[in-house]
Design a protein around this motif. Structure first.
Motif, short mmCIF file in Angstrom:
data_model
loop_
_atom_site.label_atom_id
_atom_site.label_comp_id
_atom_site.label_asym_id
_atom_site.label_seq_id
_atom_site.Cartn_x
_atom_site.Cartn_y
_atom_site.Cartn_z
N LEU A 87 0.78 -1.26 0.11
CA LEU A 87 -0.04 -0.14 -0.03
C LEU A 87 0.67 1.39 -0.02
N ILE A 88 2.10 1.32 -0.09
CA ILE A 88 2.94 2.39 0.26
C ILE A 88 2.96 3.48 -0.73
N SER A 89 3.42 4.59 -0.48
CA SER A 89 3.15 5.76 -1.51
C SER A 89 4.50 5.44 -2.61
N ALA A 90 4.00 4.90 -3.64
CA ALA A 90 5.08 4.53 -4.52
C ALA A 90 4.48 4.79 -6.02
N THR A 91 5.17 5.19 -6.92
CA THR A 91 4.78 4.92 -8.36
C THR A 91 4.46 3.53 -8.72
N HIS A 92 3.88 3.40 -9.96
CA HIS A 92 3.85 1.80 -10.43
C HIS A 92 5.24 1.26 -10.53
N VAL A 93 5.92 2.22 -11.14
CA VAL A 93 7.24 1.54 -11.39
C VAL A 93 8.08 1.36 -10.11
N ALA A 94 8.25 2.04 -9.19
CA ALA A 94 8.81 1.56 -8.09
C ALA A 94 8.22 0.66 -7.24
N PHE A 95 6.91 0.62 -7.26
CA PHE A 95 6.09 -0.52 -6.78
C PHE A 95 6.50 -1.91 -6.99
N GLY A 96 6.93 -1.95 -8.67
CA GLY A 96 7.46 -3.17 -9.10
C GLY A 96 8.66 -3.81 -8.57
N SER A 97 9.55 -3.16 -7.55
CA SER A 97 10.40 -3.45 -6.77
C SER A 97 10.10 -3.71 -5.31
N SER A 98 9.36 -2.44 -4.84
CA SER A 98 9.21 -2.60 -3.20
C SER A 98 7.96 -3.59 -3.00
N ARG A 99 7.24 -4.23 -3.80
CA ARG A 99 6.01 -4.96 -3.60
C ARG A 99 6.45 -6.47 -2.85
N VAL A 100 7.62 -6.82 -3.20
CA VAL A 100 7.89 -8.35 -2.63
C VAL A 100 7.89 -8.53 -1.35
N MET A 101 7.68 -9.84 -0.98
CA MET A 101 7.22 -9.86 0.32
C MET A 101 8.23 -9.80 1.62
N CYS A 102 9.52 -9.97 1.57
CA CYS A 102 10.45 -9.75 2.58
C CYS A 102 10.52 -8.15 2.71
N THR A 103 10.48 -7.46 1.50
CA THR A 103 10.59 -6.07 1.72
C THR A 103 9.19 -5.65 2.36
N CYS A 104 8.07 -5.96 2.07
CA CYS A 104 6.95 -5.82 2.74
C CYS A 104 6.75 -5.97 4.29
N GLY A 105 7.65 -7.10 4.72
CA GLY A 105 7.70 -7.42 5.91
C GLY A 105 8.50 -6.38 6.78
N VAL A 106 9.74 -6.04 6.18
CA VAL A 106 10.58 -4.90 6.65
C VAL A 106 9.92 -3.72 6.83
N LEU A 107 8.91 -3.21 5.97
CA LEU A 107 8.15 -2.06 6.17
C LEU A 107 6.93 -2.42 7.28
N GLY A 108 6.68 -3.62 7.60
CA GLY A 108 5.70 -3.82 8.46
C GLY A 108 6.28 -3.55 10.03
N GLU A 109 7.47 -3.99 10.25
CA GLU A 109 8.27 -3.76 11.34
C GLU A 109 8.48 -2.24 11.50
N VAL A 110 8.52 -1.51 10.50
CA VAL A 110 8.67 -0.08 10.60
C VAL A 110 7.57 0.72 11.20
N VAL A 111 6.27 0.33 10.70
CA VAL A 111 5.30 1.23 10.93
C VAL A 111 4.72 0.47 12.24
N GLY A 112 5.19 -0.52 12.65
CA GLY A 112 4.84 -0.98 14.12
C GLY A 112 5.40 -0.45 14.96
N ARG A 113 6.67 -0.18 14.87
CA ARG A 113 7.53 0.46 15.82
C ARG A 113 7.23 1.80 15.62
N ALA A 114 6.88 2.65 14.55
CA ALA A 114 6.54 4.02 14.48
C ALA A 114 5.26 4.05 15.13
N ALA A 115 4.42 3.09 15.19
CA ALA A 115 2.99 3.26 15.79
C ALA A 115 3.17 3.28 17.36
N ALA A 116 4.15 2.36 17.64
CA ALA A 116 4.41 2.62 19.19
C ALA A 116 5.04 4.11 19.53
#
Length: 753
Positions: A379-408
């Motif tokens: 869901l992150i703020s990215a163009t379709h082209v950049a999304f073509g790289s950031s969409r893969v699951m381990c990158t998504c998992g890293v982004l998940g930890e970021v927002v979890g700690r950011a929420a805290a």
């Protein structure tokens, strides 16, 4: 006991009221990492998942292997496997499930989430509505069709990890769908209407070989004419599971509201492909094959992308831009697929890699429309082209930890995400991520051991590696990847070569223009030597490094020449090969064959364990590649240098001590061991040779002064946390390394929290 219910005008499903601090919607890897991170940082969390298992596309329902910046070890991103919670998940799955059973991966995720204090998991539960006031979400409504229960969950913070952005969509948040034009952001990879609009869905299937022929009768809805798939000639009887990622469709449809239509078309394709393999007569060896499993839901690649305070674009990836608020990274290629999927005349994908990893800014991970909605995963703020790289699951998992700690942090500091993203605030988040083992390229952990004095029992010096493991024929270019410190001179190197007849062999010294990369795109010098029979040959490039950086001692292809190998393995040192990984590239060199705004460079790839090799060599003067001071530099893996300490080979009792003049108090000690950050550790199907990588410390003792704080006997993780009892003070910490998984142990640091 008998119950009788009389007729009534109407009945209502029971409703549960839940009050929490954080709601996470979506239980894919991004949502799992977000929920775990926030709960570990002290928040009460409710994780709402609309499926019966966790993992999303990585679960047993879809069975796509999780991957990220390592890109199947098919690009130049050395030591790039994800850290933090995503790394913990990969390492735990390797330990429990190195064979890659997707059902066992489900269990690993469920076990981690179910056992986490402060985290409530609602499976089979669908968010149906939201409540908000002005710019803040207040609650979600959800329904579980299994227990026929409605939920009302109120919270102060919200994370949307749902893939399709159910919270953001219902709340009216700004978002994009589809591909931008090249003119909007100057992205030369923007696909144009002929190639792409959105990435489609895929359904996978697994096959099994039996002892006797198996008949297959296709369903009536199976694809009748295989030539409707232009790439049908690529089909073989041994393709299986994720190998058939290109059975994709739906990119021109509404990938949310028309998902059922897409699913039925994919079932048509899958069963038609299997009918062709089984019954066309083209594949006689398929007689004894049967289908073991077919996905019941499609793996979805793309739908909505929500807008934050910045938009990740192609140039961020290709130029490897470092943002002031960098909190995560990616390294998968920009991987775009034709919108018509399997029915397209185009290749199944168009992939271009950057020369190394790129960073992702925190400003792309929250909604510009709401003050308490964080975004992660697809869901992150990215163009379709950049999304073509950031969409893969381990990158998504890293982004998940970021927002979890950011929420805290937002909850504890009473900040909005936009306020946390400011230059004077975001370092709080960056340092918290690094303390918890997350990796942010080119960002060190500040003073991790509080200015401790450090002593070690010994230190390995690199002098010579014995020629005790046979010979390697130079059938392709290969290179020794070796680091130097700033100001250090590369000593002369002696290698053993042999040839039946006199041969000319060119050896080059390469490095990378960007010192953080390991892509060998800068030529320094070459030396030509004459090889005759077996002997020792001296290479001297007289090079002095101006900054910390990795060098390539590169041997050109000459099949008539062989080089001697060693059985030893060293952390942060490896052999790489100018070769092809067909899963992520079409050539051994990236070619910009259509002016796509990308770089051209060679791919230098390692080999997977246990096929790794290392050349034998001797140095004229030894190199200190694993100094004790690296335990204090806050760098968490090899990057421009090894950044770890390794004891000498003959040290029977390796140990490290941290000493302070004044007594210290801390809540927690974190140890960061080696667990081969170059190993991709794909979660399912591929399988792996070892359950723990050889340099990992498996048995250790940790002492506070003369008190034994912990003894661990079956460690298989790179990051190990140990709580310090409240009120305990100490002036010395001692770590004893008692055993490894087979090779020399390596330690990156000790961090006090």
């Amino acid at each position: 006991m008998m119950q009788t219910f009389s007729s009534q005008n109407a009945r209502h499903f029971p409703q549960q009221q839940l009050k929490t601090e954080l709601v996470v919607t979506g239980g894919g890897l991004a949502g799992v990492c977000a929920a775990l991170a926030a709960a570990r940082d002290g928040l009460k969390v409710v994780l709402i998942q609309d499926r019966p298992v966790l993992g999303g596309n990585a679960s047993s329902e879809v069975r796509l292997w999780a991957n990220g910046a390592t890109s199947h070890m098919g690009n130049n991103n050395r030591w790039a496997r994800e850290g933090g919670i995503m790394g913990e998940i990969m390492e735990e799955n390797l330990w429990r499930n190195k064979e890659g059973n997707p059902v066992l991966f489900d269990m690993v995720l469920l076990d981690l989430v179910q056992s986490q204090p402060g985290l409530t998991l609602l499976l089979n539960t669908v968010v149906t509505d939201i409540e908000k006031s002005d710019r803040r979400l207040q609650a979600v409504h959800a329904f579980n069709a299994i227990n026929q229960t409605c939920y009302h969950v109120s919270a102060q913070q919200f994370i949307d990890a749902s893939g399709d952005g159910v919270l953001g969509y219902l709340a009216g948040a700004a978002h994009r769908v589809g591909a931008e034009s090249m003119e909007e952001f100057g992205e030369k990879m923007a696909p144009g209407e002929n190639f792409g609009h959105k990435l489609g869905h895929s359904i996978y299937f697994y096959t099994k070989r039996t002892s006797q022929p198996v008949r297959f009768v296709p369903p009536s809805f199976a694809l009748q004419e295989i030539t409707a798939i232009p790439r049908y000639k690529r089909l073989t009887s041994d393709l299986n599971g994720c190998d058939l990622w290109w059975l994709e469709w739906g990119g021109r449809l509404d990938t949310v509201h028309q998902s059922e239509t897409i699913k039925w078309e994919l079932w048509k394709i899958v069963w038609g492909v299997w009918d062709y393999i089984k019954n066309s007569g083209e594949f006689p060896d398929a007689a004894n094959l049967t289908i073991e499993w077919v996905g019941l839901i499609p793996g979805k690649r793309e739908s909505r992308r929500f807008l934050g305070d910045t938009l990740l674009c192609q140039q961020d990836i290709i130029e490897q831009r470092d943002h002031y608020d960098a909190v995560a990274y990616g390294g998968w290629s920009i991987d775009l697929h034709p919108a018509d999927g399997v029915y397209s005349e185009h290749d199944g994908c168009r992939q271009f890699h950057s020369k190394g990893t790129y960073t992702i800014p925190f400003r792309a991970l929250y909604s510009q429309s709401l003050d308490n909605l964080l975004l992660t995963g697809r869901l992150i703020s990215a163009t379709h082209v950049a999304f073509g790289s950031s969409r893969v699951m381990c990158t998504c998992g890293v982004l998940g930890e970021v927002v979890g700690r950011a929420a805290a942090l937002c909850q504890q500091q009473q900040l909005t995400p936009a306020e946390l993203a400011q230059p004077d605030q975001v370092e709080m988040l960056q340092q918290q991520l690094l303390r918890q083992g997350a990796f942010i390229p080119r960002q060190p952990l500040i003073n991790p051991a509080r200015d401790a004095q450090i002593a070690v029992s010994s230190t390995l010096q690199l002098r010579a590696l014995p020629a005790d493991a046979g010979w390697h024929q130079l059938k392709s270019r290969c290179a020794l990847l070796l680091p130097l410190k700033a100001g250090e001179r590369l000593p002369a190197i002696t290698v053993q070569l042999r040839a039946a007849q006199t041969q000319k062999l060119q050896v080059s010294l390469l490095t990378s223009n960007n010192p953080a990369n390991t892509c060998g795109d800068r030529h320094i010098a070459s030396q030509s030597i004459s090889v005759n029979q077996q002997g020792q040959y001296r290479l001297n490039f007289a090079y002095r490094a101006e900054v910390d950086r990795y060098l390539f001692i590169a041997f050109e292809e000459n099949p008539a020449v062989e080089i001697a190998l060693t059985s030893q393995r060293l952390p942060g040192v490896m052999m790489v090969f100018n070769s092809l990984n067909p899963r992520v590239a079409k050539r051994t060199r990236q070619i910009n064959d259509g002016d796509y705004g990308v770089d051209e460079f060679d791919f230098w790839l390692p080999r997977r364990a246990p096929q790794q090799i290392l050349l034998a060599f001797a140095l004229e003067t030894p190199l200190q590649l694993w100094h004790r001071d690296y335990l204090l530099n806050g760098k968490l893996r090899p990057e421009q240098h090894t950044n770890c300490w390794v004891p000498a080979q003959d040290d029977a009792y390796p140990n490290v001590s941290w000493q302070w003049a004044e007594s210290q108090q801390a809540r927690q000690i974190s140890l960061l061991f080696d667990n081969d950050f170059d190993h991709a550790m794909e979660t399912v199907q591929m399988g792996h040779a070892q359950a723990v990588t050889p340099h990992c410390t498996t048995h250790y003792r940790l002492w506070l002064d003369e008190i034994l704080l912990a003894e661990v006997t079956e460690n298989h993780h790179s990051l190990c946390h140990h709580a310090i009892p409240q009120g305990v003070r100490f002036r010395r910490i001692r770590l004893e390394l008692l055993a490894s998984a087979g090779a020399l142990p390596a330690l990156y640091g000790l961090h006090l929290h």
